[in-house]
Enzyme design. Structure first.
Site, PDB file in Angstrom:
ATOM      1  N   LYS A 108     -10.267  -1.576  -7.075  1.00 49.75           N
ATOM      2  CA  LYS A 108      -9.997  -0.005  -7.355  1.00 49.75           C
ATOM      3  C   LYS A 108      -9.441   0.284  -8.344  1.00 49.75           C
ATOM      4  O   LYS A 108      -8.159   0.329  -8.179  1.00 49.75           O
ATOM      5  CB  LYS A 108      -9.655   1.692  -5.491  1.00 49.75           C
ATOM      6  CG  LYS A 108      -9.805   2.129  -6.473  1.00 49.75           C
ATOM      7  CD  LYS A 108      -9.861   3.207  -4.945  1.00 49.75           C
ATOM      8  CE  LYS A 108      -9.695   4.763  -5.297  1.00 49.75           C
ATOM      9  NZ  LYS A 108      -9.615   6.092  -3.917  1.00 49.75           N
ATOM     10  N   LEU A 157      -7.538  11.835  -7.657  1.00 51.29           N
ATOM     11  CA  LEU A 157      -7.758  10.473  -6.854  1.00 51.29           C
ATOM     12  C   LEU A 157      -7.932  11.499  -5.338  1.00 51.29           C
ATOM     13  O   LEU A 157      -9.297  11.942  -4.335  1.00 51.29           O
ATOM     14  CB  LEU A 157      -6.890  10.157  -5.949  1.00 51.29           C
ATOM     15  CG  LEU A 157      -5.884   8.525  -6.644  1.00 51.29           C
ATOM     16  CD1 LEU A 157      -4.678   8.058  -5.775  1.00 51.29           C
ATOM     17  CD2 LEU A 157      -7.441   8.231  -6.357  1.00 51.29           C
ATOM     18  N   SER A 183     -13.302   8.778  -2.549  1.00 51.01           N
ATOM     19  CA  SER A 183     -12.699   8.368  -4.235  1.00 51.01           C
ATOM     20  C   SER A 183     -12.518   7.745  -5.062  1.00 51.01           C
ATOM     21  O   SER A 183     -13.426   6.966  -6.138  1.00 51.01           O
ATOM     22  CB  SER A 183     -10.980   8.879  -4.662  1.00 51.01           C
ATOM     23  OG  SER A 183      -9.578   8.256  -3.078  1.00 51.01           O
ATOM     24  N   SER A 184     -13.177   6.270  -3.845  1.00 44.47           N
ATOM     25  CA  SER A 184     -13.273   5.224  -3.980  1.00 44.47           C
ATOM     26  C   SER A 184     -14.875   4.808  -4.815  1.00 44.47           C
ATOM     27  O   SER A 184     -15.391   4.284  -3.788  1.00 44.47           O
ATOM     28  CB  SER A 184     -13.520   4.623  -3.051  1.00 44.47           C
ATOM     29  OG  SER A 184     -11.718   4.145  -2.362  1.00 44.47           O
ATOM     30  N   ILE A 204      -8.054   7.957   2.282  1.00 45.64           N
ATOM     31  CA  ILE A 204      -7.083   9.152   2.336  1.00 45.64           C
ATOM     32  C   ILE A 204      -8.042  10.700   3.149  1.00 45.64           C
ATOM     33  O   ILE A 204      -7.172  11.280   4.002  1.00 45.64           O
ATOM     34  CB  ILE A 204      -5.638  10.445   1.298  1.00 45.64           C
ATOM     35  CG1 ILE A 204      -4.920  10.990   2.150  1.00 45.64           C
ATOM     36  CG2 ILE A 204      -6.632  11.270   0.122  1.00 45.64           C
ATOM     37  CD1 ILE A 204      -3.961  11.079   0.619  1.00 45.64           C
ATOM     38  N   GLY A 205      -8.913  10.527   2.772  1.00 43.81           N
ATOM     39  CA  GLY A 205      -9.958  12.408   3.628  1.00 43.81           C
ATOM     40  C   GLY A 205     -11.328  11.389   3.283  1.00 43.81           C
ATOM     41  O   GLY A 205     -12.199  12.153   3.487  1.00 43.81           O
ATOM     42  N   GLY A 206     -11.271   9.903   3.717  1.00 46.98           N
ATOM     43  CA  GLY A 206     -13.054   9.716   3.543  1.00 46.98           C
ATOM     44  C   GLY A 206     -13.109   9.238   2.350  1.00 46.98           C
ATOM     45  O   GLY A 206     -14.244   8.858   1.992  1.00 46.98           O
ATOM     46  N   SER A 207     -12.035   8.738   1.709  1.00 47.57           N
ATOM     47  CA  SER A 207     -12.204   8.206  -0.441  1.00 47.57           C
ATOM     48  C   SER A 207     -12.537   6.800   0.492  1.00 47.57           C
ATOM     49  O   SER A 207     -13.270   5.979  -0.808  1.00 47.57           O
ATOM     50  CB  SER A 207     -10.622   7.566  -0.386  1.00 47.57           C
ATOM     51  OG  SER A 207     -10.244   8.966  -0.828  1.00 47.57           O
TER      52      SER A 207
END
Length: 511
Positions: A108, A157, A183-184, A204-207
């Protein structure tokens, strides 16, 4: 200055055809290389053939470089080729003992690689090449892997789409009219499109988990602190409520486990003494002991899409047939408080730092609806966090479960809906807040029946947010459907073992 930085982006893109020619000439020098076959091999098959000398690192590298360039043309998932990988390839044979010997790995964009930007999709961060590799990149190289390409992410992000004003919008490998998630998202799209066999993302929140769900691959968010975070660039520092974690993304669970085994080595523990020296526990991962599994179909805050709920029901039935004990897991009635803590905890400074980072360039359309002047008092944030963690763990212990089966957001959204649907993140971000390891496994695809049922979707509150979620997931027939597997902190191997069990049962059911 903005024009100058846009020119930097153009230069990066214009270099890709030269890399393509270099790759083609190299493939010409290896005419016996069956590139089409090589890129279909699983990571375990690939590492086996590399170790046995049936394939050379050059065969694999150039096959994947060619495939990546082809996939990127369609999906816009890469931010740049790591030209240093060509030099690393020349010395690859000196690290034959590495667990990832000769394996090309994508990373990433926010993961530090020496002399390359980690911009986080923000114009103000361009032309600031990092001075050294992140710890994870150093360890990958020590294990014989060859990081060869950086992948796209959303601006700043903090969005689960994958678009920014520098590199543009990444699209879904299964439907070009859908987002890859984020985000990934560059990783999800590239791996889902066949251009990489193994990648590193951050969550950080499902990324990691959302793009894995949207793109039909496996992804794993370890316990925060299990892997080194040195050299993983956040958009800002100091936020401690919702913990970020780097982790692997791949086509199957064995690949995730092999990557974790490779990273959890003495070299990482010596490079980053803040990481507890806990090597990968193969015995737990390979265990066949029956599990006591909690299952959750609806968190009571956001009604899952029909395919999300069906995925849970079908996997639950397969697990029961295989001899595991399934226990209903009722979510605590704190979903709204959790949402307030998670979303606003991440932007606890009123989004001031994030907004400062966006200066000097346009706000990407995928982020525009999300950037609001959040305000959240510190005393409330601390109180909720203090109350929430023991409540969830106590409930887990009362149910006496080993692991938890629960929904993951899906199927892949139509464009520009991620920023409007932050409320759905309760299914994902809760496990960052609690620091529970969590992973995603693809189990099915959206059916015509799912789409028909979606027409009657109302949601829990039947409000504008529920309506927006319905619009986001509409038109998803044929797209991947996944489930989420969760374990308690530091039980990463158990979580991966559960994921592997789900994956195997799905494969057997298809036969």
């Amino acid at each position: 200055q903005t024009k100058k930085k846009k020119n930097t982006r153009k230069e990066k893109i214009s270099s890709m055809p030269h890399i393509f020619l270099h790759t083609c000439s190299s493939l010409f020098m290896h005419p016996m290389t069956d590139s089409a076959h090589i890129v279909t091999l699983s990571l375990s098959e690939l590492t086996k053939q590399l170790k046995e000398g049936l394939l050379s690192p050059e065969d694999v590298f150039y096959s994947y470089m060619e495939k990546t360039l082809d996939v990127n043309k369609k999906l816009n998932c890469c931010t740049g080729i790591l030209l240093e990988s060509f030099d690393q390839l020349k010395t690859a044979s000196s690290i034959k003992e590495g667990l990832l010997y000769g394996v090309p790995v994508s990373i990433k964009e926010n993961i530090a690689y020496k002399n390359h930007d980690s911009s986080c999709g923000v114009i103000i961060n361009l032309d600031q090449p990092v001075e050294k590799d992140s710890v994870l990149v150093e360890v990958l190289k020590r294990q014989g892997a060859i990081p060869f390409v950086k992948t796209n992410l959303p601006q700043g992000l903090l969005n689960y789409d994958c678009s920014n004003p520098i590199y543009g919008q990444t699209v879904n490998p299964h439907n070009l009219q859908k987002t890859s998630g984020g985000s990934s998202g560059g990783e999800g799209s590239l791996i889902g499109g066949g251009g990489s066999v193994l990648g590193l993302g951050s969550d950080i929140g499902g990324s990691i988990r959302i793009p894995a769900s949207f793109c039909g691959i496996a992804g794993f968010k370890p316990t925060a602190g299990r892997l080194s975070s040195q050299g993983i660039r956040p958009i800002y520092r100091g936020q401690k409520s919702v913990l970020s974690s780097s982790g692997p993304m791949a086509r199957d669970v064995d690949s995730l486990a092999l990557c974790m085994q490779a990273l959890l080595c003495d070299h990482m523990f010596s490079l980053d003494p803040t990481v507890p020296p806990l090597p990968f526990n193969t015995q737990i991962y390979q265990s066949s002991k029956p599990l006591r599994i909690g299952y959750l179909e609806n968190d009571g805050y956001v009604q899952p899409s029909p395919s999300m709920a069906r995925g849970i029901r079908e996997v639950k039935a397969l697990l029961e047939q295989a001899g595991h004990t399934l226990v209903p897991y009722s979510p605590l009635n704190i979903s709204h408080a959790a949402h307030e803590l998670m979303i606003k905890g991440v932007l606890a400074d009123g989004a001031t730092t994030l907004l400062q980072k966006l200066v000097g360039g346009p706000v990407d359309p995928c982020l525009r609806s999300q950037v609001l002047p959040y305000y959240f008092p510190k005393w409330l944030k601390k109180t909720l966090s203090f109350l929430l963690k023991p409540l969830v763990r106590s409930h887990w212990r009362r149910c006496d479960i080993d692991v938890l089966l629960c929904p993951v957001i899906g199927p892949a959204y139509n464009f520009l809906y991620c920023g409007k649907n932050t409320h759905v993140l309760t299914y994902m971000m809760l496990y960052n807040l609690l620091n529970f390891p969590a992973g995603v496994v693809p189990v099915s695809t959206v059916t015509a029946e799912d789409e028909e049922e979606l027409k009657h979707y109302k949601g829990v509150y039947q409000d504008l947010m529920d309506k927006s979620f319905k619009q986001a997931v509409s038109g998803g027939e044929g797209l991947p459907v996944a489930v989420q597997c969760v374990a308690l902190p530091w039980q990463d191997e158990l979580c991966l073992r559960f994921m592997k069990e789900v994956e195997q049962l799905i494969k057997q059911s298809r036969k």
